[in-house]
Design a protein around this motif. Sequence first.
Motif, PDB file in Angstrom:
ATOM      1  N   VAL A 235       0.725   5.384   5.488  1.00  0.00           N
ATOM      2  CA  VAL A 235      -0.336   4.540   4.796  1.00  0.00           C
ATOM      3  C   VAL A 235      -0.204   3.194   5.175  1.00  0.00           C
TER       4      VAL A 235
ATOM      5  N   ASP B 197     -12.739   9.199   3.979  1.00  0.00           N
ATOM      6  CA  ASP B 197     -11.139   9.132   4.481  1.00  0.00           C
ATOM      7  C   ASP B 197     -11.388   9.944   5.593  1.00  0.00           C
TER       8      ASP B 197
ATOM      9  N   HIS C 226     -10.293   5.128  -1.838  1.00  0.00           N
ATOM     10  CA  HIS C 226      -9.327   4.493  -3.000  1.00  0.00           C
ATOM     11  C   HIS C 226     -10.137   4.738  -4.433  1.00  0.00           C
TER      12      HIS C 226
ATOM     13  N   ALA D  52       0.660  -1.243   0.081  1.00  0.00           N
ATOM     14  CA  ALA D  52      -0.139   0.090  -0.117  1.00  0.00           C
ATOM     15  C   ALA D  52       0.809   1.515   0.037  1.00  0.00           C
TER      16      ALA D  52
ATOM     17  N   LYS E 187       7.701   1.086  -8.141  1.00  0.00           N
ATOM     18  CA  LYS E 187       6.502   0.040  -8.274  1.00  0.00           C
ATOM     19  C   LYS E 187       6.767  -1.022  -9.142  1.00  0.00           C
TER      20      LYS E 187
ATOM     21  N   HIS F 132       2.558   1.459  -3.242  1.00  0.00           N
ATOM     22  CA  HIS F 132       1.520   1.708  -4.337  1.00  0.00           C
ATOM     23  C   HIS F 132       1.227   3.459  -4.447  1.00  0.00           C
ATOM     24  N   GLU F 133       1.110   3.980  -3.323  1.00  0.00           N
ATOM     25  CA  GLU F 133       0.773   5.454  -3.392  1.00  0.00           C
ATOM     26  C   GLU F 133       1.836   6.438  -3.347  1.00  0.00           C
ATOM     27  N   HIS F 134       3.122   5.855  -2.816  1.00  0.00           N
ATOM     28  CA  HIS F 134       4.295   6.692  -2.895  1.00  0.00           C
ATOM     29  C   HIS F 134       5.710   6.493  -3.431  1.00  0.00           C
TER      30      HIS F 134
END
Length: 598
Positions: A292, A389, A377, A138, A149, A141-143
């Motif tokens: 995260v 959120d 998401h 996670a 990635k 995937h986000e940062h």
Amino acid sequence: MPVYNPPLRDMQFVMHEVLNVSADFQSMPQHAEMDADTINAVLEEAGKFASQVIFPLNISGDTEGCTLDKTTHEVKTPAGFKEAYKTYTDGGWSALSCDPEYGGQGLPLVVNQCLYEMMNSANQAWTMYPGLSHGAYAALHEHGTPEQKALYLPKLVSGEWTGTMCLTEPHCGTDLGLMRTKAEPQADGTYKITGNKIFISAGEHDMAANIVHLVLARLPDAPPGIKGISLFVVPKFLASADGTLGARNGIYCGGLEHKMGIHGNATAQIVIDGAIGTLVGQPHKGMQAMFVMMNAARLGVGNQSLGLTEVAYQNALAYAKDRIQMRSLSGAKAKDKPADPIIVHPDVRKMLLTAKAYAEGGRALAMFSSVLLEKVHHHPDEKVRKDSDEMLSLLTPIVKAFLTDNGYQAATMCQQVFGGHGYIKEWGMEQFVRDARINMIYEGTNTIQSLDLLGRKVLGNNGATLKKFGKLVTALVMEEGVNEKMAEFINPLAVLGEQITKFTMEIGFKGLQNPDEVGAAAVDYLRVAGHLVFGYFWARMAQVSLQKIAEGSTDPFYTAKLQTARFYFAKLFPETATLMRTARAGSKVLMDTDAALA
């Protein structure tokens, strides 16, 4: 020997009858075609994996523990763990809710939530190995950068590699601003990282080919405190862009913690000696990316205790039906036997029903939270994403702290049902108690969660998010307020909904005058808030059950649900009155105690 039966019927009830998740999925293009039959079929197979593959390894894994070879720094996990992990990855369970772009199956997060509840019931220590990988996935995937990635996410999704998060150091736990691990920039854009980390769950093992460590460290020009922390991805083995493994990196296990529970999981002391890593996100912004993973872990820890609550309850219930001891106070019930089964005794029933109520209330909250995360998401409406959120932010410390407090209490009560046998290892109950104890401590102690809830999530925005949850309560009260059959559930919920507003304002005002007032009230406040949330879901579950019975259903499931709801509101929910009174006692009786604590 203990037993475990996946609670599929209750999962289906919460998902499809109470939350009606299909309606939410229809608003999200990724899941618009997802139907109840598909979800149920997946969970049935997930339950088989949990109960048939990893549950039989729970006691043996606890007995054997992990073994460190101090020469090679390699860790051997208990017998059967590695093979079970291969069954897990071969079955595609690691990819269940992950992004299809990286090899995931893209199923809703609530399905993964149910999978992990069952695996935590079956074997918490084993489940922590793949569980931490989801948090690493996670965060990256986000940062992560496109290169990070491309390299790491497919391997984490497939389960070929696992992940960890390396935060805690010997001299500091939650206060990461005191962290000392250093990262030196290199000419090729990488960093050499040096330091020591402790309490790293699944920090070293033999179950996967590589371990992807997410490490917090300081750059040479880092400002002091929490604002000077950066995040790095530091693999056990360096790898080329195509995933081919290369040289052993300078990050290794220097020791294993000798601990109270979760013996089957390698809780590692990690030595980082000039290890090569790459920066995740922006310099000095590591906490943004790490949060995260931390928030995912906090939800996951709540789920660990939910799993333990369920399995402890199942075993205590089976034992109470079989064990005969004394006669019922109201007269013999099993007249053909020399004594009655202990389930006839009121206090045994109280302990069993406490565990049942906490398991089923916790399941509803955990599923609701996973649907909120899905909306964050994937919902196309920005306002829905933002509102979800905000609500999830409010509920996360409650999931972590309330479910783990309840889980430990429930596991202890279920052990008590066994009497002396509960203290004996072969029955499995003492392991549930030991394993449950860590969940109240790691990923931010429950006091930290309480301070986060009251100080940041509630008082930090003048109760705005709490009021949004209050609107859900009010809507249910307005809908069912004149229904006499719902009165025993709605009335106490409505009263607490009104009381908590005044209670919050009172603590907030006192906190403005003396911040210690917030610290003194926080733990009690979180339990009050937890009961408000549980009360809301228990009222909704009672509402659905009454409707089904009114429609002519004779399924005993709904009768059982109503009986448990009545128990919860009569015997557990009233704890809020005491909690509000002790919170209002203030900080003076705690802080004006220098002589007492001399």
